[in-house]
Design an enzyme around this catalytic site. Sequence first.
Site, PDB file in Angstrom:
ATOM      1  N   LYS A   1      25.331  36.628  42.457  1.00 17.12           N
ATOM      2  CA  LYS A   1      26.424  36.572  42.891  1.00 17.12           C
ATOM      3  C   LYS A   1      26.439  36.650  43.961  1.00 17.12           C
ATOM      4  O   LYS A   1      25.343  37.272  44.854  1.00 17.12           O
ATOM      5  CB  LYS A   1      27.043  37.893  42.758  1.00 17.12           C
ATOM      6  CG  LYS A   1      28.673  37.733  43.004  1.00 17.12           C
ATOM      7  CD  LYS A   1      28.965  39.433  43.602  1.00 17.12           C
ATOM      8  CE  LYS A   1      30.651  39.448  43.785  1.00 17.12           C
ATOM      9  NZ  LYS A   1      31.520  40.542  44.236  1.00 17.12           N
TER      10      LYS A   1
ATOM     11  N   ALA B   1      36.898  41.610  43.955  1.00 12.98           N
ATOM     12  CA  ALA B   1      38.010  42.488  45.262  1.00 12.98           C
ATOM     13  C   ALA B   1      39.187  42.121  45.284  1.00 12.98           C
ATOM     14  O   ALA B   1      40.322  41.278  44.930  1.00 12.98           O
ATOM     15  CB  ALA B   1      37.154  41.093  46.267  1.00 12.98           C
ATOM     16  N   GLY B   2      39.627  43.451  45.451  1.00 19.87           N
ATOM     17  CA  GLY B   2      40.953  43.862  45.578  1.00 19.87           C
ATOM     18  C   GLY B   2      41.861  43.964  44.547  1.00 19.87           C
ATOM     19  O   GLY B   2      43.139  44.698  44.203  1.00 19.87           O
TER      20      GLY B   2
ATOM     21  N   THR C   1      35.377  49.005  42.434  1.00 20.20           N
ATOM     22  CA  THR C   1      36.415  50.512  43.357  1.00 20.20           C
ATOM     23  C   THR C   1      37.411  50.912  41.917  1.00 20.20           C
ATOM     24  O   THR C   1      37.710  51.933  41.827  1.00 20.20           O
ATOM     25  CB  THR C   1      36.721  50.149  44.366  1.00 20.20           C
ATOM     26  OG1 THR C   1      35.500  49.512  45.536  1.00 20.20           O
ATOM     27  CG2 THR C   1      37.257  51.280  45.419  1.00 20.20           C
TER      28      THR C   1
END
Length: 258
Positions: free
Chosen positions: A101, A188-189, A211
Site C-alpha cells: 500500500k 481513511a476517514g 482508527t
Amino acid sequence: MTKPDTWTVAGRTFRSRLIIGTGKYKDYAENAAALEASGAEIVTVALRRVNVADAGSPKLVDFIDPKKFTYLPNTAGCYTAEEAVRTLRLAREAGGWSLVKLEVLGDRKTLYPDMIETLRATEVLVKEGFDVMVYCTDDPLMARRLEDAGAASIMPLAAPIGSGLGIQNPINIRLIIEAARVPVLVDAGVGTASDAAIAMELGCDGVLMNTAIAEAKDPVMMAKAMRLAVESGRLAYLAGRMKKKMYADPSSPLAGLI
C-alpha cells in the site's frame, strides 16, 4: 447468493471486503482480537513504525500469523516519493512482499496525500514489479492517472486520516468506481459502521480502516460492527436500492378499498 462474493486484487482473491490496520491499539493482543472479530484477511503494517531494534519486545507476528493473514506493508509517515520507494524496497528485501500500500503525505497537519509525489512513486514501483494499492484523493481524474500508471487498486479517502468524519464526497467516490477497471476501496476517514455501509452501498470493492476500530471504546465490538456493516452494505448494493421519490407512494394498493 449461490457462490461466494469474492474480490480480487493483483491476482489474489479474498472473501472479506474489510481491511484493518495495526496501529493505535493498546497492545498486540487487542489488535489480534479485533482482527478475529472483523473477519478481515488483510492487515496493513506501517513499516516505519515496526519494532526492529528491540528483540525482547513483543512483535506483531507473535500475535497475527503472517501465514494466516495477508500482510499489506504501507508507507505511512513518508512525505516524498523517494522515501516511499525506499521503504517498500526494504519491505520486499525483508519479507518478500510485493503487494503493498502506497501513501505519500503532503503535510503533517492534514495528512492529505501529495498526489504529485504519489503518482511519481507509483510509476517507479510498478516498473520494479510491485503490485501497488494507492491511497489517494477523491479526484476522479487523478484516480484515472494512477490506474493508467499501473496501480493495482485505487483507494480514495473518505475524509482526512483519523478524522472519523465519514464519506464527505460520495459523488466523486461513485465517479471513481464507475470509471475504474481495478478495485476501488475507501481508505481513511471512516468513523462508524454506517460510514462503512455507505461506502459499500456506493459500490466500493472494500473498506480499509484503523482508527475507527482502534479508538472505539470497545475495539473488538466495533470490529464486529464493521464486519457486519461491510457485509450489509455490499448486499444492499447487489440488491439494488429503490428509487428515491419526491412524494409518498402507498405500500398497499389503492384498488379494492373497503
